[in-house]
Design a protein around this motif. Structure first.
Motif, PDB file in Angstrom:
ATOM      1  N   THR A 103       0.963  -1.058  -0.149  1.00  0.00           N
ATOM      2  CA  THR A 103      -0.258  -0.115   0.059  1.00  0.00           C
ATOM      3  C   THR A 103       0.881   1.270  -0.049  1.00  0.00           C
ATOM      4  O   THR A 103       1.932   1.175   0.354  1.00  0.00           O
ATOM      5  CB  THR A 103      -0.713   0.177   1.195  1.00  0.00           C
ATOM      6  N   GLU A 104       0.391   2.343  -0.471  1.00  0.00           N
ATOM      7  CA  GLU A 104       0.975   3.765  -0.501  1.00  0.00           C
ATOM      8  C   GLU A 104       0.880   4.037   1.045  1.00  0.00           C
ATOM      9  O   GLU A 104       0.008   3.879   1.667  1.00  0.00           O
ATOM     10  CB  GLU A 104       0.109   4.629  -1.180  1.00  0.00           C
ATOM     11  N   MET A 105       1.991   4.653   1.534  1.00  0.00           N
ATOM     12  CA  MET A 105       1.981   5.048   2.818  1.00  0.00           C
ATOM     13  C   MET A 105       3.022   6.276   2.977  1.00  0.00           C
ATOM     14  O   MET A 105       3.717   6.432   2.079  1.00  0.00           O
ATOM     15  CB  MET A 105       2.450   3.856   3.903  1.00  0.00           C
ATOM     16  N   THR A 106       2.833   6.717   4.286  1.00  0.00           N
ATOM     17  CA  THR A 106       3.917   7.718   4.448  1.00  0.00           C
ATOM     18  C   THR A 106       4.993   7.520   5.404  1.00  0.00           C
ATOM     19  O   THR A 106       4.857   6.449   6.052  1.00  0.00           O
ATOM     20  CB  THR A 106       3.206   9.217   5.113  1.00  0.00           C
ATOM     21  N   ALA A 107       6.049   8.284   5.169  1.00  0.00           N
ATOM     22  CA  ALA A 107       7.269   7.609   5.759  1.00  0.00           C
ATOM     23  C   ALA A 107       7.783   8.933   6.654  1.00  0.00           C
ATOM     24  O   ALA A 107       7.683  10.141   5.952  1.00  0.00           O
ATOM     25  CB  ALA A 107       8.534   7.198   4.801  1.00  0.00           C
ATOM     26  N   ARG A 108       8.420   8.889   7.865  1.00  0.00           N
ATOM     27  CA  ARG A 108       9.079   9.984   8.574  1.00  0.00           C
ATOM     28  C   ARG A 108      10.503   9.965   8.273  1.00  0.00           C
ATOM     29  O   ARG A 108      11.420   9.403   8.554  1.00  0.00           O
ATOM     30  CB  ARG A 108       8.823   9.770   9.997  1.00  0.00           C
TER      31      ARG A 108
END
Ligand SMILES: Nc1ncnc2c1ncn2[C@@H]1O[C@H](COP(=O)(O)OP(=O)(O)OP(=O)(O)O)[C@@H](O)[C@H]1O
Ligand SMILES: [K+]
Ligand SMILES: [Mg+2]
Length: 680
Positions: A103-108
């Protein structure tokens, strides 16, 4: 993955395979398989003859006969394509389920100034530093550079129990798509988008990168040559027949050709290869190439590293044992100093044990100290303090050499202490400060259960097992005994592991190697079959041509069986395919010439109903046998633990004899059915 793969063939998959079988009629795709391509050309010609029977010269047979030949040939092609599509089906389903985890996700993402910024995971590049916290999905493959966390890897391994991953040691690699269940970690991204482990896994199970193995290529060439020979034989039949005043119908010649060329193995060859790879995946092993799986089938020697492969690899400090004249408090203090900056799991366990024993220290105390990091080359680690004093810990022989070089001496009881630990299977680490040895740290590790039985099975198959470890000879001997390997090499540096492999290879042996550490990577690359533990480092996983998702070194045994089975199945079906020709010859040749040469009646041992029935029966048998052998191509012939040579002889006998006898019965049966239905 295991969860989705256990499902049997569903109706949906059968339907999809049927559709794919039709799509695969595309001549461009068919061209890769010379035997079946010839069949396709024949099919096309008989189609033309069905429409215009006199297209290639006057003909005495009716449209119906040509149509019958055309239809049987078409089904021959479809059955072969269906076999391949079936074999591909399971991988496609698995790829589908893996894709759903992508899935498309956000990274820090960590910025240069130390702050973090949220970015989409697709923007991450090799070398980026990211932070992942409890409950979050890991957005990319990488190596933990700070912290320790338990991670749920079930998306990839199907195994629900979380695993501990930590910086520094051989358990530092993390895979994108897995989830942090506790704690937070800092990760250095190791792959660019599109090249991740998950991406590679998807294209592997889907067979997108599937290349023919050298073995497969050799067999394809052999089959193509056989096809060419039969083509020449049949073309030369024409002038001979016309000399005898026999008119040979083109559709009959095509039928004869298709019966004689090795369509059975030609049609099933690719399915056998794909299904073999798929079976490896069912065992939760990712094989990067079919070549590696086949090589596994011929392995003579297996080289394993100890820590993390034969043992669990969580080497923990259990005790500080001082030499004579030193107190426990003294050695604890030196061991602690040698480990405060050691970020390996061993180092951290020493700091923890020292803490439990009451040692206190301040982090800033060592701010100006030079850190001597552990390497597999030196087998030591430690600190150079600001005042110039050197503190070291490491393999006993390494520390002894170091101390002697610094003008120190070896305490008389050091050998006894270290031998006692080694005999118990532990790893003794000597500690020294300013050229003086203080004592030994006892590192404990546990041998994985059930190894002995599986290594015994390998022995039965004729595979020699050698443990190759950086640890001392006594520890190595103890663990080797406990695990039941045939031989061991101790105090091995990375280059020694390669040398061990090269030595075996130079004796003409095929070598497999399992390992998990960065120090194992060169050896994993050198081995014919390199299997990395999924728990291991990125370097090991990249160098290997197989990855065991369950980190179980004895899994290689299953891969060996599958590899052997793959080679034997191919051999058995080739034998069967060629042996079939005898019966087909006896069915068709008399049918073609009987009118001109009544003497040939003696060849008509099957007493088939009519020339047309003989030819069509042989052709129908030729098509049906592909369909009937699909299960064997997919499952592989039964494999038992015996040497490959004996197994092959046995199967060639069974499939050779069967290949001679079965078609006589089959063709006769089809002939009886056709004539009782008044079809011919
Ligand atoms: N953090 C450390 N500091 C100092 N010495 C260490 C440290 N870790 C291991 N050693 C010593 O170095 C030796 C080699 O360690 P290493 O883990 O490289 O061996 P290895 O070849 O991976 O072993 P194996 O083959 O058993 O996995 C160990 O046996 C131990 O004596
Ligand atoms: K054939
Ligand atoms: Mg190791």
């Amino acid at each position: 993955m295991a969860a989705t793969s256990k499902k049997l063939m569903t109706q949906e998959m059968l339907l999809q395979a049927g559709i794919d079988a039709i799509k695969k009629l595309n001549p461009v795709m068919m061209f890769r398989n010379p035997v079946m391509f010839i069949v396709e050309v024949g099919t096309f010609i008989t189609l033309l003859l069905t429409i215009a029977p006199d297209l290639f010269g006057s003909s005495t047979v009716g449209r119906g006969y040509n149509l019958a030949v055309f239809l049987i040939l078409l089904f021959t092609l479809l059955f072969a394509n269906f076999a391949e599509a079936m074999a591909e089906g399971r991988g496609k389903a698995q790829a589908e389920s893996l894709r759903s985890t992508k899935t498309e996700m956000t990274a820090r993402l960590e910025q240069k100034d130390g702050t973090t910024k949220e970015v989409p995971s697709t923007q991450l590049r090799k070398g980026d530093i990211i932070i992942v916290q409890t409950g979050e999905l890991i957005p990319a493959d990488g190596e933990i550079i700070a912290g320790l966390a338990s991670i749920d890897e079930s998306a990839i391994t199907g195994e629900s129990a979380p695993v501990i991953k930590e910086s520094g040691g051989d358990f530092s690699s993390v895979t994108g798509g897995t989830r942090v269940v506790s704690d937070a970690i800092t990760i250095r991204v190791m792959t660019d988008p599109g090249e991740s482990f998950l991406d590679r896994m998807i294209s592997l199970v889907e067979g997108a990168q599937r290349q023919k193995t050298p073995n497969e290529m050799a067999l394809t060439t052999l089959l193509a040559v056989l096809t060419l020979i039969f083509l020449i034989v049949i073309i030369t039949l024409v002038p001979m027949a016309s000399y005898l005043n026999v008119h040979l119908e083109l559709s009959t010649l095509i039928a004869l050709l298709v019966c004689l060329i090795p369509t059975t193995i030609g049609g099933l060859l690719s399915a056998i290869g794909i299904a073999g790879m798929d079976r490896v995946t069912q065992f939760n092993v990712l094989a990067m190439s079919g070549k590696a799986v086949e090589a596994a089938g011929d392995i003579d020697t297996l080289i394993l590293d100890k820590t993390g492969t034969i043992t669990y690899g969580n080497r923990m400090a259990a005790e500080f044992i001082p030499v004579q004249g030193i107190t426990e408090a003294d050695i604890t203090w030196v061991a602690l100093q040698a480990s405060v900056k050691d970020e390996t799991p061993e180092g951290r366990s020493i700091v923890e044990l020292a803490g439990k024993k009451g040692s206190v220290w301040k982090e800033d105390q060592y701010a100006s100290a030079e850190v001597i990091e552990f390497t597999a080359e030196t087998r030591m680690s430690g600190l150079n303090l600001a005042d110039g004093s050197e503190i070291r810990k490491g393999a006993v022989d390494a520390i002894c050499t170091y101390v002697l070089a610094h003008g120190g001496s070896i305490p008389s009881d050091l050998g006894d202490i270290s031998n006692r630990i080694a005999k118990a299977g532990g790893t003794p680490l000597a500690v020294a400060s300013v050229g003086k040895i203080y004592g030994i740290i006892y590192l404990k590790d546990t041998v994985k259960p059930g190894l002995k039985e599986r290594f015994a099975e390998m022995r039965e198959m004729g595979i020699k097992t050698i443990m190759c470890t950086g640890d001392n000879p006594l520890t190595a001997a103890t663990i080797a005994m406990e695990a039941g390997v045939d031989d061991f090499i101790a105090e091995a540096k990375p280059e020694d592991k390669i040398a061990a492999i090269l030595k075996e290879q130079q004796e003409g042996k095929l070598v497999a190697m399992t390992g998990d550490g960065t120090n194992d990577a060169p050896a994993l690359a050198q081995a014919d079959v390199g299997m990395a533990m999924n728990s291991g480092t990125m370097a090991a996983k990249e160098a290997a041509n197989m990855i065991d998702l369950d980190s179980d070194p004895t899994k290689l045994l299953s891969v060996v069986s599958i590899g052997k089975q793959l080679l034997i199945t191919r051999g058995a079906l080739t034998t069967f395919s060629i042996a079939n020709d005898i019966a087909k010859y006896f069915a068709i040749i008399p049918a073609m010439f009987i009118i001109a040469l009544p003497q040939l009646q003696s060849l008509n041992i099957m007493h088939l109903n009519s020339p047309a029935s003989a030819i069509l029966s042989a052709l129908i048998f030729n098509a049906i046998v592909i369909l009937l052998l699909i299960p064997i191509a997919m499952k592989g012939v039964k494999y038992r633990a015996m040497t490959a040579d004996r197994m092959l002889t046995r199967n060639v006998l069974i499939y050779g004899l069967g290949g001679v006898i079965v078609p006589f019965i089959g063709i006769k049966l089809i002939d009886v059915v056709l004539s009782s239905l008044h079809l011919v």
